[in-house]
Design a protein around this motif. Structure first.
Motif, PDB file in Angstrom:
ATOM      1  N   ALA A   1       0.911  -1.265  -0.027  1.00  0.00           N
ATOM      2  CA  ALA A   1      -0.040   0.134   0.183  1.00  0.00           C
ATOM      3  C   ALA A   1       0.814   1.313  -0.124  1.00  0.00           C
ATOM      4  O   ALA A   1       2.306   1.366   0.443  1.00  0.00           O
ATOM      5  N   ASN A   2       0.322   2.532  -0.210  1.00  0.00           N
ATOM      6  CA  ASN A   2       1.292   3.539  -0.249  1.00  0.00           C
ATOM      7  C   ASN A   2       0.722   4.459   1.017  1.00  0.00           C
ATOM      8  O   ASN A   2      -0.177   4.331   1.754  1.00  0.00           O
ATOM      9  N   ALA A   3       2.151   4.811   1.406  1.00  0.00           N
ATOM     10  CA  ALA A   3       2.278   5.582   2.824  1.00  0.00           C
ATOM     11  C   ALA A   3       1.119   6.982   2.449  1.00  0.00           C
ATOM     12  O   ALA A   3       1.326   7.373   1.555  1.00  0.00           O
ATOM     13  N   LYS A   4       0.514   7.099   3.348  1.00  0.00           N
ATOM     14  CA  LYS A   4      -0.078   8.520   3.476  1.00  0.00           C
ATOM     15  C   LYS A   4      -0.223   9.259   4.582  1.00  0.00           C
ATOM     16  O   LYS A   4      -0.217   8.676   5.878  1.00  0.00           O
ATOM     17  N   GLY A   5       0.487  10.609   4.685  1.00  0.00           N
ATOM     18  CA  GLY A   5       0.695  11.348   5.880  1.00  0.00           C
ATOM     19  C   GLY A   5       1.841  11.076   6.553  1.00  0.00           C
ATOM     20  O   GLY A   5       2.254  11.508   7.666  1.00  0.00           O
ATOM     21  N   PHE A   6       2.601  10.076   5.950  1.00  0.00           N
ATOM     22  CA  PHE A   6       4.049   9.741   6.322  1.00  0.00           C
ATOM     23  C   PHE A   6       4.829   9.353   5.373  1.00  0.00           C
ATOM     24  O   PHE A   6       4.376   8.877   4.056  1.00  0.00           O
ATOM     25  N   ASP A   7       6.159   9.379   5.605  1.00  0.00           N
ATOM     26  CA  ASP A   7       6.983   9.034   4.250  1.00  0.00           C
ATOM     27  C   ASP A   7       7.655   7.775   4.378  1.00  0.00           C
ATOM     28  O   ASP A   7       8.234   7.365   5.355  1.00  0.00           O
ATOM     29  N   ALA A   8       7.458   6.945   3.365  1.00  0.00           N
ATOM     30  CA  ALA A   8       8.267   5.668   3.386  1.00  0.00           C
ATOM     31  C   ALA A   8       9.774   5.871   3.015  1.00  0.00           C
ATOM     32  O   ALA A   8      10.178   7.079   2.606  1.00  0.00           O
ATOM     33  N   ILE A   9      10.518   5.034   3.629  1.00  0.00           N
ATOM     34  CA  ILE A   9      12.060   5.200   3.295  1.00  0.00           C
ATOM     35  C   ILE A   9      12.434   4.810   1.946  1.00  0.00           C
ATOM     36  O   ILE A   9      11.954   3.718   1.563  1.00  0.00           O
ATOM     37  N   SER A  10      13.196   5.603   1.229  1.00  0.00           N
ATOM     38  CA  SER A  10      13.742   5.315  -0.287  1.00  0.00           C
ATOM     39  C   SER A  10      14.922   4.717  -0.015  1.00  0.00           C
ATOM     40  O   SER A  10      16.038   5.436   0.582  1.00  0.00           O
ATOM     41  N   THR A  11      15.516   3.875  -1.037  1.00  0.00           N
ATOM     42  CA  THR A  11      16.593   3.222  -1.202  1.00  0.00           C
ATOM     43  C   THR A  11      17.642   3.863  -2.348  1.00  0.00           C
ATOM     44  O   THR A  11      16.867   3.985  -3.306  1.00  0.00           O
TER      45      THR A  11
ATOM     46  N   ILE B   1       5.651  -1.811  13.041  1.00  0.00           N
ATOM     47  CA  ILE B   1       6.522  -1.036  11.856  1.00  0.00           C
ATOM     48  C   ILE B   1       8.060  -1.181  12.226  1.00  0.00           C
ATOM     49  O   ILE B   1       8.409  -1.690  13.413  1.00  0.00           O
ATOM     50  N   GLU B   2       8.696  -0.925  11.378  1.00  0.00           N
ATOM     51  CA  GLU B   2      10.370  -1.235  11.613  1.00  0.00           C
ATOM     52  C   GLU B   2      10.795  -0.072  12.216  1.00  0.00           C
ATOM     53  O   GLU B   2      10.233   1.149  11.973  1.00  0.00           O
ATOM     54  N   SER B   3      11.756  -0.267  13.262  1.00  0.00           N
ATOM     55  CA  SER B   3      12.429   0.918  13.976  1.00  0.00           C
ATOM     56  C   SER B   3      12.921   2.079  13.168  1.00  0.00           C
ATOM     57  O   SER B   3      12.728   3.090  13.347  1.00  0.00           O
ATOM     58  N   GLU B   4      13.396   1.500  12.068  1.00  0.00           N
ATOM     59  CA  GLU B   4      14.080   2.789  11.174  1.00  0.00           C
ATOM     60  C   GLU B   4      13.063   3.860  10.734  1.00  0.00           C
ATOM     61  O   GLU B   4      12.869   4.884  10.513  1.00  0.00           O
ATOM     62  N   LEU B   5      11.738   3.100  10.108  1.00  0.00           N
ATOM     63  CA  LEU B   5      10.679   3.835   9.771  1.00  0.00           C
ATOM     64  C   LEU B   5      10.301   4.647  10.824  1.00  0.00           C
ATOM     65  O   LEU B   5       9.755   5.856  10.729  1.00  0.00           O
TER      66      LEU B   5
ATOM     67  N   THR C   1      11.261  -2.795  -2.229  1.00  0.00           N
ATOM     68  CA  THR C   1      11.131  -1.690  -1.300  1.00  0.00           C
ATOM     69  C   THR C   1      12.200  -1.938  -0.329  1.00  0.00           C
ATOM     70  O   THR C   1      12.644  -3.133  -0.089  1.00  0.00           O
ATOM     71  N   ASP C   2      12.702  -0.731   0.320  1.00  0.00           N
ATOM     72  CA  ASP C   2      13.511  -0.898   1.608  1.00  0.00           C
ATOM     73  C   ASP C   2      12.970  -1.881   2.585  1.00  0.00           C
ATOM     74  O   ASP C   2      11.834  -1.866   2.944  1.00  0.00           O
ATOM     75  N   PRO C   3      13.656  -2.535   3.280  1.00  0.00           N
ATOM     76  CA  PRO C   3      13.258  -3.437   4.227  1.00  0.00           C
ATOM     77  C   PRO C   3      12.644  -2.935   5.387  1.00  0.00           C
ATOM     78  O   PRO C   3      11.607  -3.122   6.337  1.00  0.00           O
ATOM     79  N   SER C   4      13.074  -1.473   5.762  1.00  0.00           N
ATOM     80  CA  SER C   4      12.532  -0.674   6.653  1.00  0.00           C
ATOM     81  C   SER C   4      11.048  -0.544   6.575  1.00  0.00           C
ATOM     82  O   SER C   4      10.047  -0.052   7.311  1.00  0.00           O
ATOM     83  N   ASN C   5      10.576  -0.438   5.054  1.00  0.00           N
ATOM     84  CA  ASN C   5       9.056  -0.324   4.792  1.00  0.00           C
ATOM     85  C   ASN C   5       8.289  -1.388   4.993  1.00  0.00           C
ATOM     86  O   ASN C   5       7.170  -1.309   4.540  1.00  0.00           O
ATOM     87  N   SER C   6       8.632  -2.454   5.382  1.00  0.00           N
ATOM     88  CA  SER C   6       7.966  -3.532   5.636  1.00  0.00           C
ATOM     89  C   SER C   6       7.300  -3.647   7.001  1.00  0.00           C
ATOM     90  O   SER C   6       7.739  -3.412   7.987  1.00  0.00           O
ATOM     91  N   VAL C   7       6.019  -3.846   6.825  1.00  0.00           N
ATOM     92  CA  VAL C   7       5.253  -3.733   8.186  1.00  0.00           C
ATOM     93  C   VAL C   7       4.302  -5.268   8.227  1.00  0.00           C
ATOM     94  O   VAL C   7       4.128  -5.806   7.313  1.00  0.00           O
TER      95      VAL C   7
END
Lengths: 219, 493
Positions: free
Chosen positions: B114-124, B187-191, B238-244
């Protein structure tokens, strides 16, 4: 008691036999000496009487029964006691244990009787202290006395000795011969001694000489 | 039984010889015991591995059959574009399989994005440095699907990443069966760090398919994925940090209403890995095999088993080699001993002792020596067994790890579907895309191949049996001398 019937023995060929057609009789309560030159075959003759070897011809009878019927192992166990020139005691045991072991192996009527064994040793001049030491710590004369005591502890009616005084001094020789005489006369056993010493032969009741393949009664 | 007493008198009178005999026998027994201990420990480790490593069976769409169908439809209508159609797994089918014997638990996995809305996904970043993780606003990795990979699971604890500790809950909690039907998310800690999110906050995800609805998610936990996992992402992921992680029911909702009560795959844990094949056969009878396939994964178990089999085989060789060498050595010693004691044997024979009793005396002497040696070997066996065992295991595990890793490298495909975290249970290197934690399966097997070498009474009894056999053979080999001995030759000639 013991009889040889046409006894013969040779190593490789019969033509070179040590002796043949030997017919002798040995009685209880009597001591016998067998003398002869070295290599004449007297020790071989003794080994046949002791059941350590089998004759090539003829047979030996004990109280009328051929010893090969009794079985040589049984014969040695129940009827013969042997004394060797080099004593042949168990070198890792004390004199007392040597006697107790022999009594156990031969299934003597006194087996397990420590007091009886100690008494036999005392009779032969072995002190209580000596009888508990390792047998190798005794002198040659003392060791031979232990070997004689061993024959006295067993029930065997036949005692054969191969040069029993060969390693002994004059005094010990005299003592040992006296003991053999006692065994023959007091315990009513048949004692046969192979020797090359004339004094020993003279001390025995009868003496046979083995010469030129034949036995001859000397006295 | 006079020979017992003679044996005892002999051993105590000749102390030096007895001590030497005890030392030689102890050395032989020590190595036999070490071999027995390693063999037994390898047996125990293998049976423990059965219990702890386990094995899994995965129920998923039959892609092979789907490809066949696609090819046949393409050949008939050449104008149309080929389309691969797979059927999602029905949970009702999964429940039937779950009732089979030896199935201890199961977990469903649904992957979507899905797409993040109101927050930013981490880009690699796609720079050649290969790093780039955690760079916000960098060059976005192209993906036709959403930038947040959703892994719908029955529970996070049963996923391979969490089981193998390559991912850990650092705050809050993981997804459990209680989360079914909720919008809870882990969610992932980096995100979380980049968007300043914490447990209790809400985020919004916009579906990329269907109604393109926006969902409000409640963060119930934050997990930390090991850094090494990022390197395993394939192109297009996608970056692994974007995995939820969410409940599989939510993932199905995002995918669309037709996916209700289905899953991409369902992984069943088999309690006894040795029964995997039997369970698979039974499971196949319960499903439509033209639509679904059952695949097994007992690689961890097989790795441990292969490693332990090698250790066991080596330990067996040690036992037999030492036993044979020990028999030869002891036989030679007894032969020399008999030669040395010819006069004693001669005297015994002249007294009318039976030959078997003389042989028995030697045997009893050696058994007495053996008893002391077993005590000494028992004291030292654990130490030697431990050292030797660990050396063997480290060699075997290195070999097993190398082969296991190469197998995984060949088997693991670059992830499709947006690089969702591995939703399956224990197996790794499967087709579920980028798999955080797949590299840790060998770590598990290494842990489980540690040998627990300890000396038990049973080991000592077994050693005693071996010792007795060695002594008996040695005495038998050497007793020829006693049986042939002529007392006349020894005593008179």
């Amino acid at each position: 008691m013991l009889k040889t019937n046409d006894l013969g023995y040779w190593y490789d060929r019969q033509e070179n036999s040590l002796f043949e057609h030997v017919n002798l009789e040995f009685k209880s309560g009597t001591s016998y000496a067998i003398v002869g030159q070295s290599g004449s075959g007297k020790t071989t003759f003794l080994s046949l009487l002791a059941g350590l070897d089998k004759p090539r011809a003829g047979q030996i009878e004990l109280n009328g029964e051929p010893i090969n019927k009794i079985g040589l192992t049984n014969y040695r166990k129940s009827h013969v006691a042997i004394v060797f020139q080099s004593y042949n005691l168990f070198n890792y045991m004390s004199p007392l244990n040597n006697l107790l072991t022999a009594m156990a192996v031969t299934e003597s009527s006194h087996r397990g009787d420590k007091d009886y064994a100690a008494e036999m040793l005392r009779k032969l001049g072995i002190t209580d202290e000596q009888m508990k030491k390792n047998v190798q710590k005794l002198s040659g004369g003392q060791q031979q006395r232990v070997a004689i005591a061993r024959t006295m502890c067993c029930d065997a009616k036949l005692v054969v000795a191969d040069e029993p005084t060969g390693n002994l001094d004059e005094e010990n020789t005299k003592y040992v011969i006296e003991q053999f005489q006692k065994i023959a006369h007091e315990q009513n056993k048949c004692v046969i001694i192979v020797t090359h010493e004339s004094d020993v032969a003279k001390a025995c009741d009868h003496s046979y000489r083995l010469s030129k393949h034949e036995f001859a009664l000397e006295s | 039984m006079n020979f017992f007493k003679r044996a005892w008198l002999n051993l105590t009178a000749k102390k030096g010889r007895s001590i030497l005999l005890i030392l030689v026998t102890s050395a032989i027994m020590l190595f036999v015991l070490a071999g027995l201990l390693i063999r037994n420990a390898a047996d125990t480790a293998t049976s423990n591995a059965k219990k702890s490593v386990g094995a899994t069976i995965t129920l998923s769409a039959n892609r092979e059959a789907a490809f066949k169908k696609m090819r046949s439809s393409t050949s008939t209508s050449k104008k149309s574009k080929p389309k691969l159609t797979t059927s999602p797994v029905k949970l009702s089918d999964a429940k039937k399989i779950a009732k089979l014997n030896n199935i201890s638990s199961y977990s469903a996995t649904v992957s979507t994005s899905a797409n993040a809305k109101g927050f930013d996904a981490i880009s690699t970043s796609s720079s050649s440095n290969g790093g780039g993780m955690g760079m916000k606003g960098g060059m976005s990795s192209s993906s036709s699907s959403g930038d947040i990979a959703i892994s719908g699971v029955t529970s996070t604890a049963s996923t391979s990443a969490f089981e193998e500790k390559s991912s850990k809950i650092t705050k809050g909690r993981g997804i459990t069966t209680a989360d079914e039907g909720t919008n809870n998310v882990v969610i992932e800690s980096e995100l979380a760090k980049e968007d300043s999110l914490s447990v209790g906050d809400t985020i919004k995800l916009k579906a990329t398919t269907g109604s393109k609805k926006t969902y409000t998610m409640k963060i119930v936990g934050i997990y930390k994925a090991s850094s090494s996992t990022s390197t395993e992402q394939g192109p297009g992921a996608t970056d692994p940090s974007n995995s939820v992680y969410t409940s599989y029911t939510f993932a199905n909702t995002v995918k669309g209403s037709k996916y209700k009560n289905t899953a991409d795959s369902v992984t069943f844990n088999v309690s006894d890995p040795a029964k995997v094949s039997a369970v698979k056969t039974a499971g196949k009878k319960l499903i439509n095999t033209s639509k679904y396939s059952l695949s097994t994964n007992d690689s961890s178990y097989q790795t441990v088993k292969a490693s332990m089999d090698n250790v066991k085989s080596f330990a067996d060789k040690i036992v037999w080699l030492v036993a044979i060498a020990g028999t030869i050595i002891l036989a030679l010693i007894v032969i020399l001993m008999i030669r040395e004691r010819r006069y004693e044997i001669g005297v015994l024979l002249s007294l009318g002792e039976a030959r078997w009793k003389i042989v028995a005396q030697f045997f009893v002497e050696m058994v007495m020596v053996l008893i002391v040696s077993i005590v000494i070997a028992g004291a030292g066996g654990k130490f030697v067994g431990n050292k030797l065992g660990q050396q063997l295991v480290s060699q075997q595990t290195t070999t097993a790890t190398t082969s296991s890793t190469s197998t995984q490298t060949q088997g693991g495909q670059p992830g499709g579907g947006g690089g969702a975290p591995s939703g399956g249970s224990k197996p790794s290197g499967n087709m579920n895309g980028g798999t955080p934690g797949s590299s840790s399966s060998t770590t598990t097997s290494q842990k489980q191949t540690e040998l627990d070498v300890s000396v038990t009474v049973l080991d000592l009894v077994e050693l005693g049996g071996f010792g007795l056999a060695i002594m008996f053979l040695s005495i038998m080999l050497a007793s020829g001398g006693i049986l042939r001995l002529q007392p006349k030759k020894v005593l008179i000639e």
